[in-house]
Design an enzyme around this catalytic site. Structure first.
Site, short mmCIF file in Angstrom:
data_model
loop_
_atom_site.label_atom_id
_atom_site.label_comp_id
_atom_site.label_asym_id
_atom_site.label_seq_id
_atom_site.Cartn_x
_atom_site.Cartn_y
_atom_site.Cartn_z
N ARG A 1 27.04 31.70 -14.37
CA ARG A 1 28.08 30.62 -13.80
C ARG A 1 27.75 29.58 -13.05
O ARG A 1 28.18 28.66 -12.21
CB ARG A 1 29.16 31.43 -13.27
CG ARG A 1 30.27 31.79 -14.47
CD ARG A 1 31.61 32.65 -13.72
NE ARG A 1 32.72 32.20 -13.51
CZ ARG A 1 33.36 33.22 -14.97
NH1 ARG A 1 33.44 34.40 -15.05
NH2 ARG A 1 34.79 33.04 -14.89
N ARG B 1 40.04 28.22 -10.08
CA ARG B 1 39.50 28.66 -10.89
C ARG B 1 38.27 27.77 -12.21
O ARG B 1 37.33 27.13 -11.97
CB ARG B 1 39.88 30.00 -12.06
CG ARG B 1 40.08 31.58 -11.37
CD ARG B 1 41.00 32.60 -12.12
NE ARG B 1 40.34 32.65 -12.93
CZ ARG B 1 41.53 32.89 -13.70
NH1 ARG B 1 42.59 33.72 -13.50
NH2 ARG B 1 40.72 33.43 -14.66
N ARG C 1 46.54 41.17 -14.65
CA ARG C 1 45.20 40.57 -13.20
C ARG C 1 45.88 39.26 -12.85
O ARG C 1 46.34 38.57 -12.90
CB ARG C 1 44.67 39.40 -15.34
CG ARG C 1 43.06 40.34 -15.07
CD ARG C 1 41.70 39.22 -16.18
NE ARG C 1 41.79 38.72 -15.06
CZ ARG C 1 40.87 37.68 -15.76
NH1 ARG C 1 39.89 37.59 -16.84
NH2 ARG C 1 39.60 36.28 -15.00
N ARG D 1 48.47 34.54 -20.63
CA ARG D 1 47.61 36.51 -20.91
C ARG D 1 48.49 37.04 -19.03
O ARG D 1 48.20 37.77 -19.49
CB ARG D 1 46.43 35.78 -20.37
CG ARG D 1 45.48 36.83 -20.29
CD ARG D 1 44.09 36.20 -20.71
NE ARG D 1 42.93 35.97 -19.19
CZ ARG D 1 42.08 35.79 -19.39
NH1 ARG D 1 41.40 35.68 -20.52
NH2 ARG D 1 41.81 35.65 -17.99
N LYS E 1 36.76 34.06 -24.15
CA LYS E 1 35.58 34.57 -24.53
C LYS E 1 35.99 35.99 -24.61
O LYS E 1 34.67 36.05 -25.37
CB LYS E 1 34.45 34.00 -23.43
CG LYS E 1 33.72 32.60 -22.99
CD LYS E 1 33.48 32.66 -21.87
CE LYS E 1 34.39 33.36 -20.32
NZ LYS E 1 35.22 31.89 -19.39
P1 AMP Z 1 36.27 36.79 -15.58
O1 AMP Z 1 36.77 37.78 -15.94
O2 AMP Z 1 35.14 36.20 -16.16
O3 AMP Z 1 36.89 35.17 -15.60
O4 AMP Z 1 35.77 36.53 -14.32
C1 AMP Z 1 36.82 37.05 -12.79
C2 AMP Z 1 36.40 36.53 -11.59
O5 AMP Z 1 34.88 37.11 -11.88
C3 AMP Z 1 35.78 34.97 -11.96
O6 AMP Z 1 36.88 33.76 -11.53
C4 AMP Z 1 35.40 35.10 -9.50
O7 AMP Z 1 35.65 35.31 -9.16
C5 AMP Z 1 34.27 36.24 -10.83
N1 AMP Z 1 33.10 36.18 -11.44
C6 AMP Z 1 32.80 36.67 -12.99
N2 AMP Z 1 31.98 36.52 -13.21
C7 AMP Z 1 31.65 35.36 -12.07
C8 AMP Z 1 29.71 35.22 -11.96
N3 AMP Z 1 29.25 35.39 -13.24
N4 AMP Z 1 29.88 34.89 -11.15
C9 AMP Z 1 30.38 34.88 -10.24
N5 AMP Z 1 31.90 35.27 -10.23
C10 AMP Z 1 31.78 36.15 -11.06
#
Ligand code: AMP
Length: 192
Positions: A89, A146, A134, A128, A14
């Site tokens: 999400r 996740r 991260r 990654r 993404k």
């Molecule tokens: P991402 O960078 O999108 O993979 O997000 C990293 C982490 O941020 C996720 O594993 C969640 O803990 C949190 N997170 C990001 N977006 C959301 C969302 N829309 N709802 C809830 N948690 C989120």
């Protein structure tokens, strides 16, 4: 206005495809993951609360991310459109987003769902983790948590938009260019 959701499990590409989409279509990128990581870096109370969930691979509470998106929408009144990445999400987030966009007299026009096998996701995320800085990408248990959250809470969000006939599936394995071509073709069909 043209509003797009780029959807898919963690590691489906993404972020990479978002960069290309915003460059090509000039829409505003809203990634809740990026917004949360900025809050953590700035050590805000929101960031400190969110970090506890993110470190375990769990979703941050709905009201936290909905509040962040609401304020990002308000701060970009002249955007040509929005690219939502990593949001919504949960079904509650999808419903809240619909309401927020309705207040702005607009809506989601398209959800693009990237399909990638689970083995490939784990491989990509561990790869990654070596360079992204991260912490949630370095531990295989957190990665698996996740992906489990995705299956438990997030995959249903595609069903929500399916009801409104807004979802297009895109194969997420192959070259970055090839995937982007497929994505662009779907955007061009809707965004004439
Ligand atoms: P991402 O960078 O999108 O993979 O997000 C990293 C982490 O941020 C996720 O594993 C969640 O803990 C949190 N997170 C990001 N977006 C959301 C969302 N829309 N709802 C809830 N948690 C989120």
């Amino acid at each position: 206005m043209f509003n797009l959701i780029l959807f898919g499990p963690p590691g489906s590409g993404k972020g990479t495809q978002s960069e290309r989409l915003i460059a090509k279509y000039g829409i505003k990128h809203l990634s809740t993951g990026d917004l949360l990581r900025s809050e953590i870096a700035a050590q805000t109370p929101l960031g400190i609360e969110a970090k506890n969930f993110m470190d375990k691979g769990q979703l941050v509470p709905d009201e936290v991310v909905i509040g962040m998106i609401s304020s990002a929408l308000d701060h970009n009144p002249n955007a040509k459109g929005f690219l939502f990445d990593g949001f919504p999400r949960t079904e509650a987030q999808a419903e809240a987003l619909d309401k927020l966009l309705k207040l702005k007299k607009t809506a989601i026009h398209l959800m693009l769902a990237l399909d990638v096998s689970e083995a490939e996701l784990i491989k990509r995320l561990l790869g990654r983790g070596k360079t992204s800085g991260r912490s949630d990408d370095t531990n295989e248990d957190v990665i698996k948590a996740r992906i489990a959250e995705y299956h438990k809470k997030t995959s249903a969000v595609a069903d929500y938009y399916m009801k409104f006939d807004k979802v297009k599936h895109i194969p997420g394995e192959g070259s970055i260019d090839e995937i982007f071509e497929n994505i662009s073709a779907e955007v061009d069909k809707k965004n004439k």
